[in-house]
Design a protein around this motif. Structure first.
Motif, PDB file in Angstrom:
ATOM      1  N   VAL A  54     -48.471  20.747   4.327  1.00 36.08           N
ATOM      2  CA  VAL A  54     -48.382  21.886   5.355  1.00 36.08           C
ATOM      3  C   VAL A  54     -48.078  23.059   4.866  1.00 36.08           C
ATOM      4  CG1 VAL A  54     -47.254  23.204   7.317  1.00 36.08           C
ATOM      5  CG2 VAL A  54     -47.479  20.704   6.902  1.00 36.08           C
ATOM      6  N   LEU A  55     -47.242  23.775   3.386  1.00 37.73           N
ATOM      7  CA  LEU A  55     -47.032  25.268   3.655  1.00 37.73           C
ATOM      8  C   LEU A  55     -48.413  25.598   2.563  1.00 37.73           C
ATOM      9  CD1 LEU A  55     -43.408  25.608   2.717  1.00 37.73           C
ATOM     10  CD2 LEU A  55     -44.831  25.931   4.993  1.00 37.73           C
ATOM     11  N   LYS A  56     -48.546  24.953   1.445  1.00 42.47           N
ATOM     12  CA  LYS A  56     -50.068  24.945   0.417  1.00 42.47           C
ATOM     13  C   LYS A  56     -51.203  24.775   1.085  1.00 42.47           C
ATOM     14  CE  LYS A  56     -51.134  24.360  -4.557  1.00 42.47           C
ATOM     15  NZ  LYS A  56     -50.768  23.245  -5.125  1.00 42.47           N
ATOM     16  N   PRO A  57     -51.589  23.710   1.770  1.00 44.40           N
ATOM     17  CA  PRO A  57     -52.884  23.137   1.644  1.00 44.40           C
ATOM     18  C   PRO A  57     -53.539  23.802   2.750  1.00 44.40           C
ATOM     19  CG  PRO A  57     -51.770  21.342   2.019  1.00 44.40           C
ATOM     20  CD  PRO A  57     -50.556  22.332   1.753  1.00 44.40           C
ATOM     21  N   ILE A  58     -52.452  24.082   3.904  1.00 44.27           N
ATOM     22  CA  ILE A  58     -52.484  24.643   5.416  1.00 44.27           C
ATOM     23  C   ILE A  58     -51.987  25.470   5.618  1.00 44.27           C
ATOM     24  CG2 ILE A  58     -52.584  23.766   7.779  1.00 44.27           C
ATOM     25  CD1 ILE A  58     -52.061  21.075   7.302  1.00 44.27           C
ATOM     26  N   LEU A  59     -50.978  26.334   4.947  1.00 41.68           N
ATOM     27  CA  LEU A  59     -50.712  27.748   5.081  1.00 41.68           C
ATOM     28  C   LEU A  59     -51.259  28.930   4.023  1.00 41.68           C
ATOM     29  CD1 LEU A  59     -47.600  26.862   7.395  1.00 41.68           C
ATOM     30  CD2 LEU A  59     -49.532  27.925   8.043  1.00 41.68           C
ATOM     31  N   GLY A  60     -51.447  28.272   2.937  1.00 35.50           N
ATOM     32  CA  GLY A  60     -52.056  29.564   1.903  1.00 35.50           C
ATOM     33  C   GLY A  60     -51.110  29.608   0.971  1.00 35.50           C
ATOM     34  N   ILE A  61     -49.461  28.549   1.281  1.00 31.50           N
ATOM     35  CA  ILE A  61     -48.488  29.276   0.437  1.00 31.50           C
ATOM     36  C   ILE A  61     -48.553  28.882  -1.168  1.00 31.50           C
ATOM     37  CG2 ILE A  61     -46.026  29.813   0.485  1.00 31.50           C
ATOM     38  CD1 ILE A  61     -46.557  29.784   4.041  1.00 31.50           C
ATOM     39  N   ASN A  62     -48.907  29.708  -2.428  1.00 37.29           N
ATOM     40  CA  ASN A  62     -48.199  28.787  -3.210  1.00 37.29           C
ATOM     41  C   ASN A  62     -47.513  28.739  -4.309  1.00 37.29           C
ATOM     42  OD1 ASN A  62     -51.780  27.277  -3.460  1.00 37.29           O
ATOM     43  ND2 ASN A  62     -52.296  29.215  -3.154  1.00 37.29           N
ATOM     44  N   ASP A  63     -46.928  29.745  -3.887  1.00 39.50           N
ATOM     45  CA  ASP A  63     -45.530  30.334  -4.453  1.00 39.50           C
ATOM     46  C   ASP A  63     -44.595  30.313  -3.426  1.00 39.50           C
ATOM     47  OD1 ASP A  63     -43.781  31.386  -6.104  1.00 39.50           O
ATOM     48  OD2 ASP A  63     -44.867  33.559  -7.153  1.00 39.50           O
ATOM     49  N   ILE A  64     -43.710  29.475  -3.594  1.00 38.92           N
ATOM     50  CA  ILE A  64     -42.255  29.336  -2.415  1.00 38.92           C
ATOM     51  C   ILE A  64     -41.685  30.425  -2.785  1.00 38.92           C
ATOM     52  CG2 ILE A  64     -43.856  27.313  -1.035  1.00 38.92           C
ATOM     53  CD1 ILE A  64     -42.055  25.664  -2.658  1.00 38.92           C
ATOM     54  N   ARG A  65     -41.393  30.184  -4.225  1.00 36.80           N
ATOM     55  CA  ARG A  65     -40.198  31.492  -4.268  1.00 36.80           C
ATOM     56  C   ARG A  65     -40.213  32.792  -3.962  1.00 36.80           C
ATOM     57  NH1 ARG A  65     -35.994  30.903  -7.674  1.00 36.80           N
ATOM     58  NH2 ARG A  65     -37.154  28.713  -8.255  1.00 36.80           N
ATOM     59  N   ASN A  66     -42.153  33.457  -3.867  1.00 36.24           N
ATOM     60  CA  ASN A  66     -42.133  35.045  -3.911  1.00 36.24           C
ATOM     61  C   ASN A  66     -42.752  34.946  -3.247  1.00 36.24           C
ATOM     62  OD1 ASN A  66     -40.736  35.001  -7.118  1.00 36.24           O
ATOM     63  ND2 ASN A  66     -41.952  34.085  -7.615  1.00 36.24           N
ATOM     64  N   ASP A  67     -43.530  34.368  -2.447  1.00 36.92           N
ATOM     65  CA  ASP A  67     -44.681  34.705  -0.797  1.00 36.92           C
ATOM     66  C   ASP A  67     -43.565  35.096  -0.025  1.00 36.92           C
ATOM     67  OD1 ASP A  67     -46.613  34.441   1.090  1.00 36.92           O
ATOM     68  OD2 ASP A  67     -47.808  34.013  -0.399  1.00 36.92           O
ATOM     69  N   SER A  68     -44.305  36.691   0.533  1.00 33.63           N
ATOM     70  CA  SER A  68     -43.997  37.290   1.875  1.00 33.63           C
ATOM     71  C   SER A  68     -43.637  36.794   3.034  1.00 33.63           C
ATOM     72  CB  SER A  68     -44.075  39.065   1.526  1.00 33.63           C
ATOM     73  OG  SER A  68     -45.889  38.644   1.616  1.00 33.63           O
ATOM     74  N   LYS A  69     -44.697  35.909   2.746  1.00 35.01           N
ATOM     75  CA  LYS A  69     -45.071  35.036   3.867  1.00 35.01           C
ATOM     76  C   LYS A  69     -44.128  33.730   4.618  1.00 35.01           C
ATOM     77  CE  LYS A  69     -49.324  33.396   4.582  1.00 35.01           C
ATOM     78  NZ  LYS A  69     -50.780  32.275   4.466  1.00 35.01           N
ATOM     79  N   ILE A  70     -43.240  33.766   3.333  1.00 31.80           N
ATOM     80  CA  ILE A  70     -42.446  32.798   4.006  1.00 31.80           C
ATOM     81  C   ILE A  70     -40.601  33.165   3.353  1.00 31.80           C
ATOM     82  CG2 ILE A  70     -42.438  31.767   1.901  1.00 31.80           C
ATOM     83  CD1 ILE A  70     -41.582  28.388   2.948  1.00 31.80           C
ATOM     84  N   VAL A  71     -39.621  32.657   4.732  1.00 30.74           N
ATOM     85  CA  VAL A  71     -38.213  33.024   4.692  1.00 30.74           C
ATOM     86  C   VAL A  71     -37.799  31.935   4.424  1.00 30.74           C
ATOM     87  CG1 VAL A  71     -36.799  34.830   6.124  1.00 30.74           C
ATOM     88  CG2 VAL A  71     -39.434  35.362   5.224  1.00 30.74           C
ATOM     89  N   TYR A  72     -36.596  32.361   4.731  1.00 32.67           N
ATOM     90  CA  TYR A  72     -35.710  30.932   4.230  1.00 32.67           C
ATOM     91  C   TYR A  72     -34.330  30.926   5.350  1.00 32.67           C
ATOM     92  CZ  TYR A  72     -38.824  28.811   0.551  1.00 32.67           C
ATOM     93  OH  TYR A  72     -39.612  28.937  -0.364  1.00 32.67           O
ATOM     94  N   SER A  73     -33.509  30.689   6.279  1.00 35.37           N
ATOM     95  CA  SER A  73     -32.855  30.554   6.723  1.00 35.37           C
ATOM     96  C   SER A  73     -31.648  29.305   6.337  1.00 35.37           C
ATOM     97  CB  SER A  73     -32.636  31.230   7.576  1.00 35.37           C
ATOM     98  OG  SER A  73     -31.059  31.208   8.467  1.00 35.37           O
ATOM     99  N   GLN A  74     -30.392  29.375   5.526  1.00 34.83           N
ATOM    100  CA  GLN A  74     -29.549  27.910   5.678  1.00 34.83           C
ATOM    101  C   GLN A  74     -29.264  26.910   7.014  1.00 34.83           C
ATOM    102  OE1 GLN A  74     -26.621  27.868   6.982  1.00 34.83           O
ATOM    103  NE2 GLN A  74     -25.579  29.388   6.988  1.00 34.83           N
ATOM    104  N   ASN A  75     -29.117  26.293   7.232  1.00 39.31           N
ATOM    105  CA  ASN A  75     -28.511  25.426   8.366  1.00 39.31           C
ATOM    106  C   ASN A  75     -27.800  25.200   8.815  1.00 39.31           C
ATOM    107  OD1 ASN A  75     -29.819  25.696  11.544  1.00 39.31           O
ATOM    108  ND2 ASN A  75     -30.542  23.098  10.780  1.00 39.31           N
ATOM    109  N   LYS A  76     -26.535  25.994   9.028  1.00 36.86           N
ATOM    110  CA  LYS A  76     -25.524  24.939   9.141  1.00 36.86           C
ATOM    111  C   LYS A  76     -25.150  24.898  10.802  1.00 36.86           C
ATOM    112  CE  LYS A  76     -20.798  26.046   7.589  1.00 36.86           C
ATOM    113  NZ  LYS A  76     -19.895  27.060   6.786  1.00 36.86           N
ATOM    114  N   SER A  77     -25.756  25.932  11.173  1.00 38.32           N
ATOM    115  CA  SER A  77     -24.801  26.314  12.634  1.00 38.32           C
ATOM    116  C   SER A  77     -25.704  25.674  13.617  1.00 38.32           C
ATOM    117  CB  SER A  77     -25.475  28.015  12.953  1.00 38.32           C
ATOM    118  OG  SER A  77     -26.434  27.930  12.696  1.00 38.32           O
ATOM    119  N   GLY A  78     -27.345  25.210  13.840  1.00 41.11           N
ATOM    120  CA  GLY A  78     -27.741  24.300  14.299  1.00 41.11           C
ATOM    121  C   GLY A  78     -29.662  24.590  14.302  1.00 41.11           C
TER     122      GLY A  78
END
Length: 411
Positions: free
Chosen positions: A330-354
């Protein structure tokens, strides 16, 4: 064979342990940090922020020198003292829902270079170099690396014996956790623990990859600079918290994407349908219940995505991992995110709370779509590491998170 040694920790006095120790610096909001610095003169945060009261920018070099100076002041004021005898330290953290208990020790940089201590994620060279300079200038490390090992009856029995005794430290913190520390400095028990770890083939880094790498890089440099190097110097080791595998908790990270890479929502769903079975869940909050299943929130509705096994091919241990599956399908072939560490299009959030955050962040309009998955398991982590592979960034959020300055390792 893992090399695990006792060391002479620099520690806060018994009466000040609760006031001195702190969470990791990054865990505080600016408001919380300010309150700690303004109202607790004993906090270790004063050492990490020696320049806060000047309200001016200083270079990294100047700041590291100030850290060293403030640390020396704490020692001069007897807020910290160094143990007379080498010891292992049992540290227990009771949260409202779980108890973690392991051993703080010195572990060998040589084991990291020889792949006895293994990492599961890559590090950033810029951060490695910065922390290496920090260690060299300040001369100490106050936050242990979290390493995990297979449960061991010998070690567990020693821990249980000491848990029946009065701890050196026992205090509660405002996050409703209770902390305990016992000192093991009897030679017989030290030998038993050291010998038990000699039978451990691999220690896995659960948390603290940059601290480990920086410590080991510095060890190599200092060894090269020291004409009388023996291998027994303090810089050849780094401080670790050794925790049994059964006690390590792994949580997942949610992924939030800012746009659909030029696709309409209908086109995006059509592309997804080539790889996944898609079920619309409408407003029902959906959380995956099995591997290769993902939750997605798009245009005000939840979706369940189930991987089509006939389409996706497993090639190695990494390709089995849900975070990797999401990236490669998904992320690379469809959404064009090749560098998942540095691409500003993607943001991460830990999911402890639901899973509700998948909805709330997208509903603000900042993101177009979000994805959730089950957390990786300790066995997945080990299998990937043992195959000499690395997990994608932001695959694991691991607990326990350790306090700083309960024990300090001087180089």
């Amino acid at each position: 064979m893992a090399i695990v040694k006792p060391f002479k920790a620099v520690r806060p006095s018994r009466d000040k342990a609760a006031l001195v120790s702190s969470k990791s610096y990054e865990a505080y909001t600016p408001a919380e940090l300010g309150a700690k610095l303004n109202f607790n003169p004993f906090s270790f945060l004063h050492i990490l922020n020696p320049d806060y009261k000047y309200h001016q920018e200083v270079s990294s070099e100047q700041r590291f020198q100030l850290v060293h100076k403030k640390y020396s002041e704490f020692k001069s004021n007897a807020y910290f003292t160094k143990d007379d005898k080498p010891a292992f330290y049992i540290y227990q953290n009771n949260t409202p829902t779980k108890s973690y208990c392991g051993i703080i020790s010195a572990t060998a940089a040589e084991d990291y270079h020889n792949n006895v201590i293994k990492k599961h994620e890559d590090t950033l060279q810029k951060r490695e170099v910065l922390f290496e300079k920090y260690l060299k200038k300040t001369g100490f490390n106050a936050e242990p690396v979290l390493l995990t090992y297979p449960d061991n009856d010998v070690i567990e029995n020693i821990i249980k014996k000491h848990q029946l005794e009065r701890p050196e430290y026992e205090f509660a913190t405002t996050d409703k956790n209770t902390h305990f520390l016992w000192v093991i400095n009897h030679e017989e028990e030290i030998n038993l623990i050291s010998e038990a770890f000699k039978n451990v083939a691999t220690l896995y880094i659960a948390d603290g990859h940059h601290r480990t790498t920086s410590s080991c890089l510095l060890a190599k440099k200092l060894a090269a600079e020291n004409k009388n190097h023996t291998g027994n110097e303090a810089y050849n080791y780094f401080m670790s918290y050794l925790l049994p595998e059964s006690q390590v908790d792994i949580y997942e990270f949610n992924r939030f994407i800012r746009d659909l890479n030029g696709l309409t929502s209908t086109q995006f769903l059509e592309e997804l349908g080539k790889v996944f079975q898609i079920k619309k869940k409408h407003q029902e909050i959906f959380k995956p219940s099995e591997k290769n299943e993902f939750s997605m929130y798009l245009d005000g509705e939840f979706y369940a995505l189930s991987l089509k096994d006939s389409i996706y091919k497993i090639t190695d241990e990494l390709s089995k991992l849900d975070a990797q599956i999401l990236f490669t399908t998904v992320l690379k072939p469809i959404l064009g995110i090749n560098d998942i560490r540095n691409d500003s299009k993607i943001v991460y959030s830990q999911n402890k709370s639901g899973s509700l955050e998948l909805k709330t962040k997208v509903d603000t309009g900042e993101f177009k779509v979000s994805f959730g998955m089950l957390p990786a398991t300790i066995d997945e982590l080990k299998n990937i590491v043992d195959a000499d592979l690395l997990m994608p960034p932001k695959t694991t959020f691991i607990e326990p998170k350790l306090r700083s300055a309960l024990t300090i390792y001087e180089l």
